[in-house]
Design an enzyme around this catalytic site. Structure first.
Site, PDB file in Angstrom:
ATOM      1  N   GLY A 212     -37.488  -3.355  30.508  1.00 60.54           N
ATOM      2  CA  GLY A 212     -36.904  -4.439  29.734  1.00 60.54           C
ATOM      3  C   GLY A 212     -37.371  -5.813  30.189  1.00 60.54           C
ATOM      4  O   GLY A 212     -37.661  -6.695  29.372  1.00 60.54           O
ATOM      5  N   CYS A 214     -40.168  -6.524  31.601  1.00 60.76           N
ATOM      6  CA  CYS A 214     -41.571  -6.667  31.192  1.00 60.76           C
ATOM      7  C   CYS A 214     -41.666  -7.048  29.721  1.00 60.76           C
ATOM      8  O   CYS A 214     -42.495  -7.879  29.332  1.00 60.76           O
ATOM      9  CB  CYS A 214     -42.329  -5.365  31.441  1.00 60.76           C
TER      10      CYS A 214
END
Length: 650
Positions: A212, A214
């Site tokens: 998430g 990233c």
């Protein structure tokens, strides 16, 4: 109501109106955040939304129009946009001041684009109601403007004016328009060395597709890559799928996602900068510059000494071709995150410092100098000198015998333990300097006898929460002291009139192991037989660090929305493994209790660790996967050392 009370009421209403007007006059480009996303416990607001839904009998799938702007929602969005080549979208919140200010301009834009040939639809989405759409398009602030091109979103970051937005929409609507190529380079095992080793500087992100954090970083990272690609020379940004390129991830010690590293001619350095477009751009421009700045006038050195607040590092060389100068630049690159480096070729400065070329001078500003320590620490560059000698010299002498610990330097200068801290009103301005140095001189008298410890003074207001945790907030003394030790342990000096002898006795008692640590802790639960064990500061060692058991421990905050969502799942997890004799599912309110081991770092909520029975000082952090029963169970089973499988149904 009396006339005076009526007048008072009118006055209050007028003031409230002025306050509301002031709130609406924020900078144009600052996105307004949803207060509900930052506040836990919006049951009343949710109830109001439910009431509104009950009263609305209209068909949500019908596309309505308000002042020329189409109204889209979760129900009608896909159907409407499916056959559209280009659509201008605004995600807004009804309460948002920026959105209200932008509304008239957006309606003018809708009118202009309606007259275009062919017409281009302009729509708006209430992101607080159409939450599925807001999530799908990563909307986190209001208003957010996007251009939908054949179903694919194109971010708009320009000015919120009719001319700018219309021009961009017309550009995207051109049949020959294609999205600009991705500026972020994609690296694999095959091309990594060629690209990275050839770059003077490059930023590389190691990511996981499912992460998430990233996903949130990706658009900001790409925007920064586009911006930096326009520079002369360009500064490249690249990414590596660490789940596919496992050898690269292992080589560069990637243990969490995203991990960002700066490479200079193939040599890796940690990236400690921001994670949004402009922050990344500014940080990398700074990093691309030389690690050491040249000084040419003696006056500059004198200013460092008189007004400086941190260690002064100056390399003295005969010229840029000096071999030791090149070595110094290399070493400075490895420490540029933490220190400011300078160099000089000036004979005037060399004379002022009373050194010869080929020397590295490390010294403190005048306010931190004392009779107990040299004014300068000098490293003589020799043919055998290597980079590590230079960095060791800098880090060894970076702190004065008694420095000023504060929030701006705490994380970079004062991580070594044990740390002896003396708290009082620390102020080096003209009016308070004498008092500040008076108490510091008392600390110096003790510090000189304990070179194995780090000593510092801290302003009591800056560290009021730390003083409170030490139990010294109501000590009644002008000066207090504590020792911060390894593993998060801390020791408070009994309040009494401060003097060097009192401090010396305190430090000696610590050295002999005669002090008891202060542990912030809630009361030990009388009944702790539930499926999830409650851990407090006083029971952390006996429960979490017990070598007989594997322990899954969740660190939470009572106000954290994610923690509240996890609570029923975590309870179910505890029930699932309740018959496991040597497996404990536990939780701890990290805002009210000390974690007595620095191996369990809590930087956000919830944070979950698995503490294996045979590796108590090497806990494994739960990262990346969904916080649901399936993934948490899988995490336990991957790392459990004493799971009795025949006794459970999995």
């Amino acid at each position: 109501m009396s006339a005076s009370r009526a007048g008072l009421l009118l006055l209050l209403l007028g003031l409230a109106g002025l306050a509301l007007l002031a709130r609406c006059q924020d900078p144009e480009h600052e996105p307004e955040r949803d207060p509900r996303s930052e506040t836990i416990g919006n049951e009343e607001a949710d109830d109001e939304d439910d009431d509104d839904d009950d009263d609305d009998d209209d068909d949500d799938s019908e596309v309505k129009e308000e002042n020329g702007v189409l109204v889209l929602n979760d129900a009608n969005f896909d159907t409407f946009t499916a056959d559209q080549d280009t659509v201008l979208l605004e995600f807004y919140a009804p309460w948002c001041g920026h959105c209200k200010q932008f509304a008239p301009e957006y309606e003018k834009i809708a009118k202009t684009l309606k007259e275009n040939d062919p017409p281009i639809p302009v729509a708006k989405v209430d992101a607080t109601a159409a939450t599925a759409l807001a999530s799908r398009f990563d909307v986190s602030g209001y208003p957010t403007i996007k251009i939908l091109k054949k179903g694919q979103p194109v971010d708009y970051d320009g000015s919120r004016t009719e001319d700018a937005i219309v021009a961009k929409v017309k550009e995207v609507s051109d049949p020959n328009w294609t999205p600009p190529p991705e500026a972020t380079l994609v690296l694999t095992q095959d091309n990594f060395n060629d690209v990275v080793n050839d770059a003077d500087i490059i930023l590389v992100e190691f990511y996981a597709p499912w992460c998430g954090h990233c996903k949130r970083l990706a658009p900001e990272y790409e925007k920064a890559a586009q911006e930096l690609s326009k520079r002369t020379p360009p500064i490249p940004l690249a990414k590596v799928d660490a789940t596919a390129e496992t050898e690269l991830a292992k080589k560069f010690d990637v243990t969490g996602y995203p991990t960002l590293k700066i490479f200079r001619k193939g040599k890796p350095y940690d990236y400690n900068g921001p994670r949004e477009k402009y922050g990344i751009v500014d940080y990398m421009i700074e990093q691309a510059g030389p690690p050491s700045k040249q000084i040419q006038a003696t006056k500059q050195v004198q200013e460092f000494l008189k007004d400086g607040d941190d260690v002064i590092i100056i390399g003295v060389f005969s010229g840029e071709t000096d071999k030791s100068y090149q070595l110094y630049q290399e070493a400075a690159n490895s420490l540029r995150e933490d220190y400011k480096f300078h160099h000089t070729f000036s004979s005037e400065i060399i004379k002022f410092l009373k050194v010869s070329p080929g020397k590295l001078v490390v010294m403190q500003p005048e306010k931190f100098q004392s009779k107990y320590e040299p004014k300068m620490h000098i490293l003589d560059f020799k043919d055998s000198t290597d980079r590590s000698e230079i960095t060791d010299h800098v880090t060894k002498h970076a702190l004065p015998l008694v420095g000023h610990r504060k929030s701006s330097n705490d994380a970079k200068r004062y991580t070594k333990r044990p740390l002896v801290v003396v708290y009082y009103t620390v102020d080096f301005s003209f009016d308070y300097r004498i008092a500040t140095q008076y108490w510091r001189s008392k600390v110096l008298e003790v510090a000189k006898d304990f070179p194995e410890y780090t000593f510092a003074i801290s302003d009591e207001e800056d560290y009021s929460s730390e003083i409170k945790d030490l139990g010294l907030i109501e000590s009644g003394e002008d000066v207090n002291a504590a020792i911060l030790d390894e593993g998060g342990k801390k020791y408070a000096m009994e309040p009494e009139e401060f003097d060097s002898d009192v401090l010396k006795q305190f430090v000696r008692a610590f050295k002999k192991g005669k002090l008891k640590p202060v542990v912030k802790s809630q009361p030990i639960p009388k009944n702790n037989k539930g499926p999830v064990k409650v851990v407090v500061g006083k029971t952390f060692d006996t429960i979490v660090m017990d070598p007989k058991n594997d322990v899954l421990i969740e660190f939470y905050a009572p106000w954290c929305g994610h923690c509240k969502q996890l609570e029923p799942i975590y309870t179910e997890l505890g029930k699932k493994y309740k018959n496991q004799k040597n497996l404990v599912i536990a939780k701890m309110d990290a805002t009210a209790n000390d974690v007595t081991s620095d191996r369990y770092k809590v930087e956000g909520f919830p944070t979950i660790y698995f503490s294996a029975s045979n590796k108590k000082n090497s806990p494994i952090k739960f990262e990346g996967g969904e916080r649901d029963l399936e993934h948490l169970s899988k995490f336990i089973e991957e790392h459990a050392t004493k799971l009795t499988r025949e006794k459970e149904e999995l």
